[in-house]
Design a protein around this motif. Structure first.
Motif, PDB file in Angstrom:
ATOM      1  N   PRO A   2      17.234   6.672   6.810  1.00 46.51           N
ATOM      2  CA  PRO A   2      17.147   7.992   7.425  1.00 46.51           C
ATOM      3  C   PRO A   2      16.603   9.067   6.480  1.00 46.51           C
ATOM      4  CG  PRO A   2      19.436   7.400   7.005  1.00 46.51           C
ATOM      5  CD  PRO A   2      18.609   6.207   6.669  1.00 46.51           C
ATOM      6  N   GLN A   3      16.734   8.870   5.164  1.00 47.85           N
ATOM      7  CA  GLN A   3      16.211   9.850   4.209  1.00 47.85           C
ATOM      8  C   GLN A   3      14.688   9.889   4.233  1.00 47.85           C
ATOM      9  OE1 GLN A   3      18.022   8.412   0.609  1.00 47.85           O
ATOM     10  NE2 GLN A   3      19.677   9.914   0.739  1.00 47.85           N
ATOM     11  N   VAL A   4      14.076   8.727   4.311  1.00 47.82           N
ATOM     12  CA  VAL A   4      12.612   8.643   4.310  1.00 47.82           C
ATOM     13  C   VAL A   4      12.069   8.671   5.735  1.00 47.82           C
ATOM     14  CG1 VAL A   4      10.633   7.236   3.570  1.00 47.82           C
ATOM     15  CG2 VAL A   4      12.664   7.345   2.145  1.00 47.82           C
ATOM     16  N   GLY A   5      12.918   8.278   6.701  1.00 50.77           N
ATOM     17  CA  GLY A   5      12.499   8.261   8.095  1.00 50.77           C
ATOM     18  C   GLY A   5      11.624   7.078   8.436  1.00 50.77           C
ATOM     19  N   THR A   6      11.932   5.911   7.863  1.00 49.21           N
ATOM     20  CA  THR A   6      11.124   4.728   8.138  1.00 49.21           C
ATOM     21  C   THR A   6      12.000   3.482   8.162  1.00 49.21           C
ATOM     22  OG1 THR A   6       9.146   3.497   7.460  1.00 49.21           O
ATOM     23  CG2 THR A   6      10.571   4.261   5.705  1.00 49.21           C
ATOM     24  N   PHE A   7      11.536   2.476   8.879  1.00 40.73           N
ATOM     25  CA  PHE A   7      12.220   1.191   8.852  1.00 40.73           C
ATOM     26  C   PHE A   7      11.984   0.568   7.490  1.00 40.73           C
ATOM     27  CE2 PHE A   7      11.803   1.903  13.386  1.00 40.73           C
ATOM     28  CZ  PHE A   7      13.079   1.579  13.810  1.00 40.73           C
ATOM     29  N   LEU A   8      12.932  -0.220   7.044  1.00 39.86           N
ATOM     30  CA  LEU A   8      12.862  -0.772   5.702  1.00 39.86           C
ATOM     31  C   LEU A   8      12.116  -2.098   5.669  1.00 39.86           C
ATOM     32  CD1 LEU A   8      16.524  -0.055   4.632  1.00 39.86           C
ATOM     33  CD2 LEU A   8      14.469   1.134   3.868  1.00 39.86           C
ATOM     34  N   PRO A   9      11.109  -2.189   4.814  1.00 39.72           N
ATOM     35  CA  PRO A   9      10.447  -3.482   4.608  1.00 39.72           C
ATOM     36  C   PRO A   9      11.422  -4.463   3.955  1.00 39.72           C
ATOM     37  CG  PRO A   9       9.177  -1.672   3.664  1.00 39.72           C
ATOM     38  CD  PRO A   9      10.506  -1.117   4.054  1.00 39.72           C
ATOM     39  N   VAL A  50       0.843  -1.196   0.000  1.00 37.12           N
ATOM     40  CA  VAL A  50       0.000   0.000   0.000  1.00 37.12           C
ATOM     41  C   VAL A  50       0.879   1.246   0.000  1.00 37.12           C
ATOM     42  CG1 VAL A  50      -1.724   1.309   1.301  1.00 37.12           C
ATOM     43  CG2 VAL A  50      -1.949  -1.166   1.088  1.00 37.12           C
ATOM     44  N   MET A  51       1.919   1.240   0.818  1.00 36.01           N
ATOM     45  CA  MET A  51       2.831   2.375   0.885  1.00 36.01           C
ATOM     46  C   MET A  51       3.466   2.631  -0.485  1.00 36.01           C
ATOM     47  SD  MET A  51       6.307   2.780   3.181  1.00 36.01           S
ATOM     48  CE  MET A  51       7.154   1.485   2.280  1.00 36.01           C
ATOM     49  N   ILE A  52       3.935   1.579  -1.129  1.00 36.04           N
ATOM     50  CA  ILE A  52       4.578   1.714  -2.438  1.00 36.04           C
ATOM     51  C   ILE A  52       3.580   2.208  -3.479  1.00 36.04           C
ATOM     52  CG2 ILE A  52       5.629   0.418  -4.334  1.00 36.04           C
ATOM     53  CD1 ILE A  52       6.908  -1.374  -2.143  1.00 36.04           C
ATOM     54  N   SER A  53       2.378   1.647  -3.487  1.00 30.72           N
ATOM     55  CA  SER A  53       1.358   2.053  -4.458  1.00 30.72           C
ATOM     56  C   SER A  53       0.976   3.517  -4.288  1.00 30.72           C
ATOM     57  CB  SER A  53       0.117   1.163  -4.339  1.00 30.72           C
ATOM     58  OG  SER A  53       0.426  -0.166  -4.684  1.00 30.72           O
ATOM     59  N   ALA A  54       0.858   3.964  -3.053  1.00 30.00           N
ATOM     60  CA  ALA A  54       0.523   5.370  -2.795  1.00 30.00           C
ATOM     61  C   ALA A  54       1.640   6.285  -3.289  1.00 30.00           C
ATOM     62  CB  ALA A  54       0.264   5.595  -1.303  1.00 30.00           C
ATOM     63  N   ARG A  55       2.867   5.908  -3.029  1.00 26.08           N
ATOM     64  CA  ARG A  55       3.997   6.714  -3.494  1.00 26.08           C
ATOM     65  C   ARG A  55       4.012   6.800  -5.019  1.00 26.08           C
ATOM     66  NH1 ARG A  55       8.877   4.762   0.559  1.00 26.08           N
ATOM     67  NH2 ARG A  55       8.020   5.755   2.410  1.00 26.08           N
ATOM     68  N   LYS A  56       3.769   5.656  -5.672  1.00 29.96           N
ATOM     69  CA  LYS A  56       3.740   5.651  -7.141  1.00 29.96           C
ATOM     70  C   LYS A  56       2.612   6.526  -7.677  1.00 29.96           C
ATOM     71  CE  LYS A  56       5.890   1.184  -8.051  1.00 29.96           C
ATOM     72  NZ  LYS A  56       5.680  -0.195  -8.510  1.00 29.96           N
ATOM     73  N   GLU A 102      -0.962   7.890   1.757  1.00 31.46           N
ATOM     74  CA  GLU A 102      -1.527   6.548   1.923  1.00 31.46           C
ATOM     75  C   GLU A 102      -3.025   6.632   2.217  1.00 31.46           C
ATOM     76  OE1 GLU A 102       0.841   3.939   4.467  1.00 31.46           O
ATOM     77  OE2 GLU A 102       2.612   5.081   3.851  1.00 31.46           O
ATOM     78  N   GLU A 103      -3.438   7.609   3.029  1.00 27.98           N
ATOM     79  CA  GLU A 103      -4.856   7.746   3.366  1.00 27.98           C
ATOM     80  C   GLU A 103      -5.697   8.044   2.124  1.00 27.98           C
ATOM     81  OE1 GLU A 103      -2.373   9.141   5.120  1.00 27.98           O
ATOM     82  OE2 GLU A 103      -2.533   7.915   6.927  1.00 27.98           O
ATOM     83  N   GLU A 104      -5.185   8.925   1.245  1.00 31.84           N
ATOM     84  CA  GLU A 104      -5.909   9.237   0.003  1.00 31.84           C
ATOM     85  C   GLU A 104      -5.989   8.009  -0.896  1.00 31.84           C
ATOM     86  OE1 GLU A 104      -4.794  13.932  -0.740  1.00 31.84           O
ATOM     87  OE2 GLU A 104      -3.287  12.406  -1.184  1.00 31.84           O
ATOM     88  N   PHE A 105      -4.887   7.291  -0.987  1.00 32.80           N
ATOM     89  CA  PHE A 105      -4.857   6.098  -1.824  1.00 32.80           C
ATOM     90  C   PHE A 105      -5.834   5.046  -1.297  1.00 32.80           C
ATOM     91  CE2 PHE A 105      -3.252   2.075  -3.380  1.00 32.80           C
ATOM     92  CZ  PHE A 105      -3.079   2.356  -4.726  1.00 32.80           C
TER      93      PHE A 105
END
Length: 154
Positions: free
Chosen positions: A127-134, A55-61, A66-69
Protein backbone atom coordinates in the motif's frame (compact mmCIF):
# COMPACT_ATOMS: atom_id res chain seq x y z
CA UNK A 1 12.45 -15.70 -53.75
CA UNK A 2 11.72 -16.64 -50.15
CA UNK A 3 10.08 -14.21 -47.74
CA UNK A 4 11.63 -14.56 -44.29
CA UNK A 5 10.89 -12.75 -41.05
CA UNK A 6 13.68 -12.98 -38.47
CA UNK A 7 13.99 -11.86 -34.87
CA UNK A 8 16.29 -12.51 -31.94
CA UNK A 9 15.63 -12.73 -28.24
CA UNK A 10 14.55 -9.27 -27.15
CA UNK A 11 17.17 -7.60 -24.94
CA UNK A 12 15.75 -6.66 -21.59
CA UNK A 13 15.70 -2.91 -20.97
CA UNK A 14 17.14 -3.18 -17.48
CA UNK A 15 20.81 -3.20 -18.48
CA UNK A 16 23.44 -2.89 -21.15
CA UNK A 17 24.09 -5.28 -24.02
CA UNK A 18 26.66 -7.92 -23.03
CA UNK A 19 28.79 -10.46 -24.90
CA UNK A 20 26.08 -13.13 -24.65
CA UNK A 21 23.65 -10.84 -26.45
CA UNK A 22 26.22 -9.94 -29.08
CA UNK A 23 26.95 -13.57 -29.97
CA UNK A 24 23.31 -14.09 -30.92
CA UNK A 25 22.82 -10.78 -32.72
CA UNK A 26 26.03 -11.01 -34.75
CA UNK A 27 25.26 -14.56 -35.87
CA UNK A 28 21.70 -13.62 -36.79
CA UNK A 29 22.84 -10.48 -38.61
CA UNK A 30 25.29 -12.56 -40.70
CA UNK A 31 22.54 -15.04 -41.62
CA UNK A 32 20.11 -12.25 -42.55
CA UNK A 33 22.73 -10.54 -44.73
CA UNK A 34 23.40 -13.85 -46.49
CA UNK A 35 19.69 -14.32 -47.19
CA UNK A 36 19.50 -10.83 -48.69
CA UNK A 37 22.63 -11.43 -50.80
CA UNK A 38 21.13 -14.55 -52.38
CA UNK A 39 17.98 -12.62 -53.28
CA UNK A 40 15.57 -13.50 -50.53
CA UNK A 41 13.31 -10.90 -48.93
CA UNK A 42 14.53 -11.12 -45.35
CA UNK A 43 13.41 -8.69 -42.64
CA UNK A 44 15.26 -8.59 -39.30
CA UNK A 45 13.14 -7.12 -36.50
CA UNK A 46 13.83 -6.77 -32.80
CA UNK A 47 12.92 -4.56 -29.85
CA UNK A 48 13.75 -3.75 -26.28
CA UNK A 49 11.66 -5.76 -23.81
CA UNK A 50 10.59 -3.01 -21.45
CA UNK A 51 8.18 -4.77 -19.11
CA UNK A 52 8.84 -6.37 -15.77
CA UNK A 53 10.17 -6.04 -12.31
CA UNK A 54 13.84 -5.69 -13.29
CA UNK A 55 13.10 -2.56 -15.33
CA UNK A 56 11.07 -1.08 -12.48
CA UNK A 57 13.86 -1.76 -9.98
CA UNK A 58 16.57 -0.40 -12.29
CA UNK A 59 14.61 2.80 -12.90
CA UNK A 60 14.09 3.32 -9.18
CA UNK A 61 17.80 2.78 -8.52
CA UNK A 62 18.63 5.31 -11.26
CA UNK A 63 16.22 7.81 -9.71
CA UNK A 64 14.10 8.30 -12.80
CA UNK A 65 10.77 7.23 -14.24
CA UNK A 66 10.48 3.89 -16.00
CA UNK A 67 9.79 5.70 -19.29
CA UNK A 68 12.98 7.79 -18.95
CA UNK A 69 15.00 4.73 -18.05
CA UNK A 70 13.57 2.73 -20.98
CA UNK A 71 14.30 5.55 -23.46
CA UNK A 72 17.89 5.89 -22.26
CA UNK A 73 18.48 2.14 -22.35
CA UNK A 74 17.10 1.89 -25.90
CA UNK A 75 19.51 4.61 -27.04
CA UNK A 76 22.37 2.71 -25.38
CA UNK A 77 21.32 -0.58 -26.99
CA UNK A 78 21.02 0.96 -30.45
CA UNK A 79 24.42 2.64 -30.03
CA UNK A 80 26.00 -0.69 -29.01
CA UNK A 81 24.43 -2.56 -31.92
CA UNK A 82 25.67 0.12 -34.34
CA UNK A 83 29.19 -0.13 -32.89
CA UNK A 84 29.20 -3.82 -33.86
CA UNK A 85 27.60 -3.13 -37.28
CA UNK A 86 24.47 -5.08 -36.39
CA UNK A 87 21.65 -3.86 -38.63
CA UNK A 88 17.97 -4.34 -37.94
CA UNK A 89 15.33 -3.52 -40.52
CA UNK A 90 13.18 -2.41 -37.61
CA UNK A 91 14.18 -1.97 -33.97
CA UNK A 92 11.44 -0.97 -31.59
CA UNK A 93 10.19 -1.25 -28.06
CA UNK A 94 7.50 -3.26 -26.32
CA UNK A 95 6.55 0.10 -24.79
CA UNK A 96 5.78 1.74 -28.15
CA UNK A 97 2.30 2.96 -29.11
CA UNK A 98 2.34 0.54 -32.08
CA UNK A 99 3.02 -2.43 -29.82
CA UNK A 100 0.35 -1.37 -27.34
CA UNK A 101 -2.21 -1.04 -30.16
CA UNK A 102 -1.34 -4.42 -31.68
CA UNK A 103 -1.41 -6.16 -28.29
CA UNK A 104 -4.82 -4.62 -27.56
CA UNK A 105 -6.16 -5.90 -30.91
CA UNK A 106 -4.81 -9.41 -30.24
CA UNK A 107 -6.20 -9.38 -26.68
CA UNK A 108 -9.63 -8.26 -27.91
CA UNK A 109 -9.65 -11.06 -30.51
CA UNK A 110 -8.73 -13.66 -27.91
CA UNK A 111 -11.45 -12.42 -25.54
CA UNK A 112 -14.02 -12.28 -28.34
CA UNK A 113 -13.21 -15.90 -29.23
CA UNK A 114 -13.97 -16.92 -25.64
CA UNK A 115 -10.43 -18.05 -24.92
CA UNK A 116 -10.06 -16.05 -21.69
CA UNK A 117 -11.31 -17.31 -18.36
CA UNK A 118 -11.55 -14.77 -15.58
CA UNK A 119 -11.17 -15.60 -11.91
CA UNK A 120 -10.14 -13.85 -8.74
CA UNK A 121 -6.62 -14.41 -7.48
CA UNK A 122 -4.92 -13.34 -4.29
CA UNK A 123 -1.81 -11.22 -4.60
CA UNK A 124 0.31 -9.40 -2.10
CA UNK A 125 0.05 -5.63 -2.35
CA UNK A 126 2.30 -2.85 -1.07
CA UNK A 127 0.00 0.00 0.00
CA UNK A 128 2.95 2.40 0.48
CA UNK A 129 4.04 2.12 -3.14
CA UNK A 130 0.57 1.33 -4.47
CA UNK A 131 1.55 -1.73 -6.49
CA UNK A 132 1.23 -5.48 -6.40
CA UNK A 133 4.40 -7.16 -5.25
CA UNK A 134 6.58 -9.04 -7.71
CA UNK A 135 7.67 -12.49 -6.55
CA UNK A 136 11.21 -11.29 -5.92
CA UNK A 137 9.90 -9.04 -3.14
CA UNK A 138 8.17 -11.88 -1.32
CA UNK A 139 9.74 -14.40 1.01
CA UNK A 140 8.23 -17.11 3.15
CA UNK A 141 9.08 -17.68 6.79
CA UNK A 142 7.99 -20.84 8.50
CA UNK A 143 6.24 -19.92 11.72
CA UNK A 144 5.40 -22.98 13.74
CA UNK A 145 2.84 -25.07 11.91
CA UNK A 146 1.81 -22.34 9.47
CA UNK A 147 3.54 -20.24 6.88
CA UNK A 148 3.96 -16.55 7.56
CA UNK A 149 4.35 -14.64 4.31
CA UNK A 150 6.14 -11.34 4.58
CA UNK A 151 7.51 -9.04 1.95
CA UNK A 152 10.73 -7.19 1.68
CA UNK A 153 12.42 -4.92 -0.79
CA UNK A 154 15.76 -6.25 -1.97
Amino acid sequence: MRRILVTSALPYANGDIHIGHLVEYIQTDIWVRFQKLVGNRCVYMCADDTHGTAVMISARKAGCSEEEFIAGMQQAHERDFAAFDIEFDNYGSTNSPENRKLCAEIWQSIRKAGLVKERDVEQLFDPQVGTFLPDRFVREQLAGDGVDIRWQRR
